[in-house]
Motif scaffolding. Sequence first.
Motif, mmCIF file in Angstrom:
data_model
loop_
_atom_site.group_PDB
_atom_site.id
_atom_site.type_symbol
_atom_site.label_atom_id
_atom_site.label_comp_id
_atom_site.label_asym_id
_atom_site.label_seq_id
_atom_site.Cartn_x
_atom_site.Cartn_y
_atom_site.Cartn_z
ATOM 1 N N ASP A 98 0.875 -0.887 0.013
ATOM 2 C CA ASP A 98 -0.350 0.075 0.271
ATOM 3 C C ASP A 98 0.951 1.013 -0.221
ATOM 4 O O ASP A 98 2.439 1.776 0.757
ATOM 5 C CB ASP A 98 -0.228 0.393 0.685
ATOM 6 N N THR A 117 -1.446 -3.743 -10.651
ATOM 7 C CA THR A 117 -0.855 -3.906 -9.795
ATOM 8 C C THR A 117 -1.778 -4.923 -9.054
ATOM 9 O O THR A 117 -1.158 -5.500 -8.040
ATOM 10 C CB THR A 117 -1.188 -2.850 -8.204
ATOM 11 N N ALA A 118 -2.706 -5.333 -8.969
ATOM 12 C CA ALA A 118 -3.766 -6.849 -9.149
ATOM 13 C C ALA A 118 -2.996 -7.470 -9.255
ATOM 14 O O ALA A 118 -3.108 -9.082 -8.602
ATOM 15 C CB ALA A 118 -4.770 -6.737 -9.366
ATOM 16 N N PRO A 144 -6.005 4.479 -16.437
ATOM 17 C CA PRO A 144 -6.405 4.143 -14.916
ATOM 18 C C PRO A 144 -6.817 2.505 -13.958
ATOM 19 O O PRO A 144 -6.262 2.068 -13.919
ATOM 20 C CB PRO A 144 -7.188 4.899 -13.954
ATOM 21 N N TYR A 145 -7.503 1.900 -15.406
ATOM 22 C CA TYR A 145 -7.824 0.836 -15.499
ATOM 23 C C TYR A 145 -6.608 -0.552 -15.545
ATOM 24 O O TYR A 145 -6.710 -1.537 -15.064
ATOM 25 C CB TYR A 145 -9.332 0.484 -16.362
ATOM 26 N N HIS A 173 -3.207 6.718 -10.512
ATOM 27 C CA HIS A 173 -5.006 6.385 -10.294
ATOM 28 C C HIS A 173 -4.901 5.238 -9.254
ATOM 29 O O HIS A 173 -5.763 4.774 -9.648
ATOM 30 C CB HIS A 173 -4.876 5.850 -11.901
ATOM 31 N N THR A 174 -4.282 4.825 -8.856
ATOM 32 C CA THR A 174 -4.225 3.539 -8.128
ATOM 33 C C THR A 174 -3.226 3.504 -6.170
ATOM 34 O O THR A 174 -2.816 4.931 -5.577
ATOM 35 C CB THR A 174 -3.723 2.419 -7.814
ATOM 36 N N ASP A 175 -3.456 2.807 -5.026
ATOM 37 C CA ASP A 175 -3.140 3.049 -3.833
ATOM 38 C C ASP A 175 -2.193 1.399 -4.034
ATOM 39 O O ASP A 175 -1.420 1.253 -2.749
ATOM 40 C CB ASP A 175 -4.476 3.116 -3.182
ATOM 41 N N ARG A 176 -1.457 1.219 -4.804
ATOM 42 C CA ARG A 176 -0.712 0.328 -5.094
ATOM 43 C C ARG A 176 0.353 0.744 -5.365
ATOM 44 O O ARG A 176 0.972 1.404 -6.013
ATOM 45 C CB ARG A 176 -1.210 -1.370 -5.329
ATOM 46 N N ASN A 194 -3.683 0.300 -15.111
ATOM 47 C CA ASN A 194 -2.653 0.264 -14.153
ATOM 48 C C ASN A 194 -3.364 -0.081 -12.024
ATOM 49 O O ASN A 194 -2.732 -1.068 -11.946
ATOM 50 C CB ASN A 194 -2.485 1.575 -13.403
ATOM 51 N N ARG A 195 -4.480 -0.317 -12.647
ATOM 52 C CA ARG A 195 -4.743 -1.286 -11.465
ATOM 53 C C ARG A 195 -4.873 -3.074 -11.585
ATOM 54 O O ARG A 195 -4.686 -4.007 -10.886
ATOM 55 C CB ARG A 195 -6.493 -0.846 -11.204
#
Length: 281
Positions: A39, A126-127, A119-120, A64-67, A122-123
């Motif tokens: 995080d 990170t996932a 943003p999608y 654009h993420t918190d990761r 990037n998420r």
Amino acid sequence: MVARAGGLPIRVASKSLRSVEALRNALSFDLVAEEVGGDIDEILDNWETHARSADHFECFWFPHTDRAQIKRNTRLAPDAAHEVGPRPKWKEFLDEELVGNGAFAAALALGRAVPASIPYANRIATAALSHNRYRGTNHGVFVSPRRVRFHEMEYAVPLADGPAVVREIRSLIDRRGWRIGFPLELRTTAADDVALSTSTGRESMYIATHVPQFVEPQPIFAEIEPLLRVAGGRPHWGKMHTLGRADLAELYPRFDEFCALREQMDPQWRFGSNYLKKLFG
């Protein structure tokens, strides 16, 4: 004997074989690499603790993420025993080429065609971060293939101020509505006493901003750079920045000493260029 640029000989002490061997041994070490997701707020809140927990610490935060992806590297003597072994070749190819270059290039291409997808993407990236732990030579761990071309600006700010600056950049990205598919690279170095080192006299946090080669960097870098400068940031010598001699003289206590030595050794600028004259002329 070696010669100055102007042809006047100067005497240089030769290094002994023993000192050369000592240098070779100092540069010969293995690394135990650990890569894991985390995080970004927790990382920034505890940056100094994280940075001092390993010999080499860095992370990559995806806008654009918190990761973020954390990389910790711990040094080992080449012949030292350790429970962690080398990364399988197939895993190295998967991580470095298929994901780190192929999938990343595809995501950037999609973002170029459809900016709202960034943003999608990037998420998703990170996932998909996995926990890797492996051992390798220092050059095998430190060096990664980079097939995707980009523009980069990197500044070293005082260690204690670094997390706040990253948060300011994050807030700026959100306010301006930029879509940035490249992660920010964050790392730390110890202080040293080298005249033109970006870490001279202070522990530092490096903050690197990237945009793909097909994106004009100036509109973004021009707004981020003042945040780095206000914190007393020193630009990476090999990356983009807008500073000249007057700016740099304020940042480096021994800057004028270096410029005087450069003028003494090469008064005709035979080893110079227009760009170097802007910095040191």
